[in-house]
Design an enzyme around this catalytic site. Sequence first.
Site, PDB file in Angstrom:
ATOM      1  CE  LYS A  37      40.025 -49.450  39.583  1.00  0.00           C
ATOM      2  NZ  LYS A  37      39.202 -50.667  39.526  1.00  0.00           N
ATOM      3  CD  GLU A  87      39.320 -59.358  37.767  1.00  0.00           C
ATOM      4  OE1 GLU A  87      38.684 -58.468  37.194  1.00  0.00           O
ATOM      5  OE2 GLU A  87      40.211 -59.118  38.601  1.00  0.00           O
TER       6      GLU A  87
END
Length: 288
Positions: A37, A87
Amino acid sequence: MAIRSRVISCDSVPGEQRFQQSVEQAVANFRLSDIRKTVLSRVLNVDLDRPLDAGSVFQRLRAQNPSGYHFRFPLADGSELIGASPELLLRKQGRKIMSNPLAGSARRRADATEDRQVSEQLLRSAKDAYEHKLVIDDIRQVLSPWCEELDIPDAPSLISTPAMWHLSTCIHGQVNDATMNPLKIATELHPTPAVCGSPTAQAYKLIQLIEPYERGPFAGMVGWCDGEGNGEWVVTIRCGRITANRIQIFAGAGIVADSSPESEWAETRAKMQTMLNALDADFSGVTP
């Protein structure tokens, strides 16, 4: 009644075609490397017909995103960074810690039925579940040596902002040492695969190779800590950098083998909406 600022121009770096080519390049690289990723981002340079009032933009941002982690601070070049991050990288109170990584996203819809369907599709998405798992596995590996207890749910849940749905995992733990500076742990965690990729070092090199601009404070972290070992640090996303009559708005998307270039571009557009809405500006004739 105050006259709204008018947007003169919007310029994305990279542009749509270049960004989508970058996604293709990253996916091709996965086949030739151990990278699973990476996170590719872009910046939207928005120029207005008058200087921006950072305080007013920040107040609208807070009002529109009441559940976010809000930040505003000056940078060395005289600009200001403001944001409403969803976040939480790390919160530490005594021996208790919490981290709430997000990975896997979908744009919210105005229609309630469509919005619910989008959230359900995200929760069932194998691509997004895989992307999220890479983040959780990395955080587990980093936090485990610091903790005598660590509670990580088996599957992610949903969390929402006014603009986005996200896959979310609330991680709780108890550290071995209550006096441990939370910044030390936060710097071990950062950058997580949610903003960089996996494995971290290789993904970072790929970002440097592909992205045509410097992120600066975007995807960094901001927070506080005290002398007793308490603190809170969040990831600097859903943010913008204001200089006079220009704001730079940042957004990124997690890229895995199954990523679609068109979908990842659309995701960055949706994430930028948080800051664009806070401008309260006239975009007539200009497409952000």
